[in-house]
Motif scaffolding. Structure first.
Motif, PDB file in Angstrom:
ATOM      1  N   TYR A  23       5.013 -14.987   4.561  1.00 13.60           N
ATOM      2  CA  TYR A  23       3.853 -14.278   5.072  1.00 13.60           C
ATOM      3  C   TYR A  23       2.762 -14.248   4.010  1.00 13.60           C
ATOM      4  O   TYR A  23       3.017 -14.440   2.827  1.00 13.60           O
ATOM      5  CB  TYR A  23       4.212 -12.839   5.474  1.00 13.60           C
ATOM      6  CG  TYR A  23       4.713 -12.000   4.316  1.00 13.60           C
ATOM      7  CD1 TYR A  23       6.074 -11.979   3.987  1.00 13.60           C
ATOM      8  CD2 TYR A  23       3.841 -11.241   3.539  1.00 13.60           C
ATOM      9  CE1 TYR A  23       6.549 -11.227   2.931  1.00 13.60           C
ATOM     10  CE2 TYR A  23       4.315 -10.484   2.463  1.00 13.60           C
ATOM     11  CZ  TYR A  23       5.666 -10.476   2.176  1.00 13.60           C
ATOM     12  OH  TYR A  23       6.125  -9.726   1.115  1.00 13.60           O
ATOM     13  N   HIS A  25      -0.795 -11.829   3.024  1.00  9.56           N
ATOM     14  CA  HIS A  25      -1.669 -10.705   3.361  1.00  9.56           C
ATOM     15  C   HIS A  25      -2.780 -10.583   2.321  1.00  9.56           C
ATOM     16  O   HIS A  25      -2.672 -11.094   1.202  1.00  9.56           O
ATOM     17  CB  HIS A  25      -0.877  -9.398   3.490  1.00  9.56           C
ATOM     18  CG  HIS A  25      -0.280  -8.892   2.221  1.00  9.56           C
ATOM     19  ND1 HIS A  25      -1.004  -8.243   1.252  1.00  9.56           N
ATOM     20  CD2 HIS A  25       1.008  -8.935   1.751  1.00  9.56           C
ATOM     21  CE1 HIS A  25      -0.204  -7.897   0.248  1.00  9.56           C
ATOM     22  NE2 HIS A  25       1.022  -8.320   0.517  1.00  9.56           N
ATOM     23  N   ASP A  26      -3.868  -9.896   2.721  1.00  2.71           N
ATOM     24  CA  ASP A  26      -5.002  -9.765   1.812  1.00  2.71           C
ATOM     25  C   ASP A  26      -4.906  -8.470   1.022  1.00  2.71           C
ATOM     26  O   ASP A  26      -3.894  -7.759   1.065  1.00  2.71           O
ATOM     27  CB  ASP A  26      -6.318  -9.854   2.605  1.00  2.71           C
ATOM     28  CG  ASP A  26      -6.445  -8.756   3.663  1.00  2.71           C
ATOM     29  OD1 ASP A  26      -7.244  -8.916   4.602  1.00  2.71           O
ATOM     30  OD2 ASP A  26      -5.727  -7.724   3.553  1.00  2.71           O
ATOM     31  N   PHE A  29      -3.876  -5.397   2.586  1.00  3.54           N
ATOM     32  CA  PHE A  29      -2.500  -5.464   3.082  1.00  3.54           C
ATOM     33  C   PHE A  29      -2.417  -5.910   4.541  1.00  3.54           C
ATOM     34  O   PHE A  29      -1.378  -5.767   5.186  1.00  3.54           O
ATOM     35  CB  PHE A  29      -1.776  -4.128   2.885  1.00  3.54           C
ATOM     36  CG  PHE A  29      -1.957  -3.561   1.508  1.00  3.54           C
ATOM     37  CD1 PHE A  29      -2.725  -2.439   1.300  1.00  3.54           C
ATOM     38  CD2 PHE A  29      -1.388  -4.206   0.416  1.00  3.54           C
ATOM     39  CE1 PHE A  29      -2.920  -1.944   0.030  1.00  3.54           C
ATOM     40  CE2 PHE A  29      -1.565  -3.710  -0.862  1.00  3.54           C
ATOM     41  CZ  PHE A  29      -2.341  -2.560  -1.054  1.00  3.54           C
ATOM     42  N   LYS A  30      -3.539  -6.449   5.067  1.00  4.24           N
ATOM     43  CA  LYS A  30      -3.551  -6.946   6.447  1.00  4.24           C
ATOM     44  C   LYS A  30      -2.875  -8.316   6.477  1.00  4.24           C
ATOM     45  O   LYS A  30      -3.191  -9.205   5.692  1.00  4.24           O
ATOM     46  CB  LYS A  30      -4.984  -7.059   6.961  1.00  4.24           C
ATOM     47  CG  LYS A  30      -5.070  -7.490   8.423  1.00  4.24           C
ATOM     48  CD  LYS A  30      -6.521  -7.562   8.871  1.00  4.24           C
ATOM     49  CE  LYS A  30      -6.619  -7.897  10.360  1.00  4.24           C
ATOM     50  NZ  LYS A  30      -5.978  -9.186  10.675  1.00  4.24           N
ATOM     51  N   LEU A  31      -1.928  -8.481   7.402  1.00 10.41           N
ATOM     52  CA  LEU A  31      -1.238  -9.747   7.542  1.00 10.41           C
ATOM     53  C   LEU A  31      -2.179 -10.789   8.131  1.00 10.41           C
ATOM     54  O   LEU A  31      -2.820 -10.549   9.162  1.00 10.41           O
ATOM     55  CB  LEU A  31      -0.008  -9.593   8.437  1.00 10.41           C
ATOM     56  CG  LEU A  31       1.137  -8.763   7.835  1.00 10.41           C
ATOM     57  CD1 LEU A  31       2.153  -8.428   8.919  1.00 10.41           C
ATOM     58  CD2 LEU A  31       1.797  -9.508   6.698  1.00 10.41           C
ATOM     59  N   ILE A  32      -2.274 -11.954   7.479  1.00 10.50           N
ATOM     60  CA  ILE A  32      -3.141 -13.025   7.988  1.00 10.50           C
ATOM     61  C   ILE A  32      -2.343 -14.291   8.308  1.00 10.50           C
ATOM     62  O   ILE A  32      -2.884 -15.243   8.837  1.00 10.50           O
ATOM     63  CB  ILE A  32      -4.272 -13.349   7.002  1.00 10.50           C
ATOM     64  CG1 ILE A  32      -3.699 -13.768   5.650  1.00 10.50           C
ATOM     65  CG2 ILE A  32      -5.197 -12.171   6.837  1.00 10.50           C
ATOM     66  CD1 ILE A  32      -4.777 -14.162   4.647  1.00 10.50           C
ATOM     67  N   SER A  53      -0.702  -4.141   9.252  1.00 15.69           N
ATOM     68  CA  SER A  53      -0.683  -4.321   7.808  1.00 15.69           C
ATOM     69  C   SER A  53       0.769  -4.422   7.363  1.00 15.69           C
ATOM     70  O   SER A  53       1.692  -4.123   8.134  1.00 15.69           O
ATOM     71  CB  SER A  53      -1.357  -3.142   7.095  1.00 15.69           C
ATOM     72  OG  SER A  53      -0.500  -2.014   7.060  1.00 15.69           O
ATOM     73  N   LEU A  54       0.951  -4.841   6.122  1.00 15.79           N
ATOM     74  CA  LEU A  54       2.302  -4.939   5.584  1.00 15.79           C
ATOM     75  C   LEU A  54       3.023  -3.601   5.676  1.00 15.79           C
ATOM     76  O   LEU A  54       4.221  -3.532   5.978  1.00 15.79           O
ATOM     77  CB  LEU A  54       2.236  -5.400   4.122  1.00 15.79           C
ATOM     78  CG  LEU A  54       3.563  -5.526   3.380  1.00 15.79           C
ATOM     79  CD1 LEU A  54       4.375  -6.667   3.944  1.00 15.79           C
ATOM     80  CD2 LEU A  54       3.315  -5.715   1.896  1.00 15.79           C
ATOM     81  N   LEU A 109      -4.989 -13.654  -2.575  1.00 15.77           N
ATOM     82  CA  LEU A 109      -4.104 -13.233  -1.498  1.00 15.77           C
ATOM     83  C   LEU A 109      -2.679 -13.122  -2.045  1.00 15.77           C
ATOM     84  O   LEU A 109      -2.383 -13.597  -3.139  1.00 15.77           O
ATOM     85  CB  LEU A 109      -4.135 -14.250  -0.355  1.00 15.77           C
ATOM     86  CG  LEU A 109      -5.505 -14.521   0.292  1.00 15.77           C
ATOM     87  CD1 LEU A 109      -5.396 -15.682   1.269  1.00 15.77           C
ATOM     88  CD2 LEU A 109      -6.033 -13.273   0.997  1.00 15.77           C
TER      89      LEU A 109
END
Length: 452
Positions: A23, A25-26, A29-32, A53-54, A109
């Motif tokens: 995975y 995330h930025d 903590f938002k999953l991208i 988010s994570l 990231l």
């Protein structure tokens, strides 16, 4: 097989179909990005995960731990963690994860990998309750396991014997640290001693082991201090995480390569094209001369970028002396070359040719006479194969020794890219390059590459 020939679609498939959860995330903590195993493990769809988010997945009791570990990542550190997460159906699972920072479009990231260790956690709890159950489950477990006591191997299961290639009798006669990769021994021994003395608690970490036939594997364990037959000991169940570490390292190298090529394309080549355009528009003779030099630089950048691309590919065993003999043929008319070569086998690939060529070219360019003498030698130093290129030139002043490997640095009007690329290639191959003074004059460039 040359992995560099595979296209972007191939690598995306490898990552998406990996058995390890992957995975990104930025900083919020938002999953991208998540691969398929994350969807299957959490029971959420990719669309649902992209809205989270994570922290939405982490068990509340483990949030503070994860927050502290993620902060390390955005401070430039790679880190391991172990935590629980909650599936869509409310069930709780355990994972071991490895996270490192990556750069994408000038943004930092977090790239995370995880493997499910729920079964391992359950085993640990049950082992504490029943020693007989321990012997039954661990002996038959596909995961390697061991007990160390009095600096000896007190117990190993069949899986560890299969992994290392040793028999129980052979392991009983050697020090356990002989199984640990030399670069990891100090760390493993320190933690082992501290754990025996009660100064270190249970923790999960990774290290490399050496098999009987010299192969290297990554393992991840959670060593614990136990009482075994009335005396303190250290025990652990291991997970073979070799593929996970290799995949992570490959992704990291790919990211480094893409970042470098992106910089060359956006900054170096675009700047040079600006000078060339001005030369055509203004028609000044001095600008035309500068434009020709910029064209040479662009050609060099493209050529040397290929060496970086090759360096991130698969490595294999080569005889470095054979490569030296091949490359030096093009310089035998320019210099008196003396050889002191032995067969030295190292882990590398075709990119090492660029390193040898750049160092020879540098030796010729910096000669202070028509009598150019170059000595090339190879030898073994412990776990490293070494080659040296020694010239009789004017040498390198102390004040610029630290600068000669910087991009764009040159004292003779060159492109300033050769030694920069040489250093980058050697580092991507897991080695190191240094420069020393020669006596009575000249320089010695030394390259160290891993033998296995």
């Amino acid at each position: 097989m040359d992995c560099d020939k595979f296209d972007e679609k191939f690598w995306k498939t490898i990552v998406n179909k990996s058995l390890a959860g992957i995975y990104i995330h930025d900083t919020d903590f938002k999953l991208i990005y998540v691969n398929e195993i994350v969807e299957r493990a959490t029971k959420f769809t990719k669309e649902e995960l992209m809205k989270k988010s994570l922290y939405d997945l982490v068990h509340p009791d483990d949030l503070s731990l994860i927050k502290s570990e993620v902060l390390k990542v955005f401070n430039g550190e790679a880190t391991n963690y172990e935590c629980r997460y909650i599936r869509k159906d409310g069930k709780v699972r355990w994972v071991w994860g490895y996270v490192l920072p990556i750069e994408c479009d000038d943004e930092i990231l977090a790239l995370g990998n995880w493997i499910d260790i729920t079964r391992k956690k359950h085993l640990e709890n049950r082992l504490k309750e029943n020693n007989e159950l321990f012997r039954v489950l661990v002996d038959d477990s596909p995961n390697p396991a061991y007990i160390l006591q009095d600096d000896k191997v007190a117990y190993v299961n069949q899986s560890l014997l299969n992994l290392t290639g040793y028999t129980r009798e052979e392991l009983s006669k050697i020090h356990p640290l002989e199984l640990v990769h030399p670069e990891d021994r100090e760390m493993v021994e320190r933690r082992y001693r501290e754990r025996l003395e009660g100064k270190r608690g249970v923790e999960t970490y990774s290290w490399r082991i050496l098999t009987k036939d010299g192969n290297v594997y990554w393992v991840t364990g959670r060593p614990s201090r136990i009482n075994y037959r009335g005396k303190p000991a250290v025990a652990s169940i291991l997970v073979d995480t070799t593929d996970l570490h290799r995949l992570t390292e490959m992704l990291k190298k790919k990211n480094e390569y893409l970042a470098l090529v992106n910089k060359i394309l956006r900054h170096d080549i675009l700047n040079d094209i600006t000078v060339i355009r001005a030369a055509f528009e203004l028609g000044e003779e001095k600008l035309k001369e500068s434009a020709l030099k910029k064209l040479d630089r662009i050609e060099s950048l493209i050529k040397e970028s290929k060496a970086i691309e090759e360096a991130i590919g698969e490595t294999y065993t080569i005889n470095i002396s054979d490569y030296i003999r091949e490359i030096t043929k093009g310089y035998e008319d320019l210099a008196d070359i003396q050889y002191s070569l032995t067969n030295v086998f190292v882990k590398a690939n075709e990119s090492i040719k660029s390193v040898i060529d750049n160092l020879l070219r540098n030796a010729v360019m910096h000669s202070n006479s028509d009598d150019i003498k170059i000595t090339i030698e190879t030898f073994v130093n412990g776990r490293y194969g070494v080659f040296r290129i020694i010239d009789n030139g004017k040498g390198i002043p102390d004040e610029i020794k630290d600068k000669i490997f910087e991009e764009g640095f040159s004292t003779v009007g060159g492109t300033g890219i050769g030694l920069f690329i040489a250093k980058k290639v050697v580092e991507l191959l897991g080695g190191e390059i240094k420069v020393y003074d020669n006596t009575p004059s000249g320089a010695i460039f030394e390259v160290r590459l891993k033998r296995y």
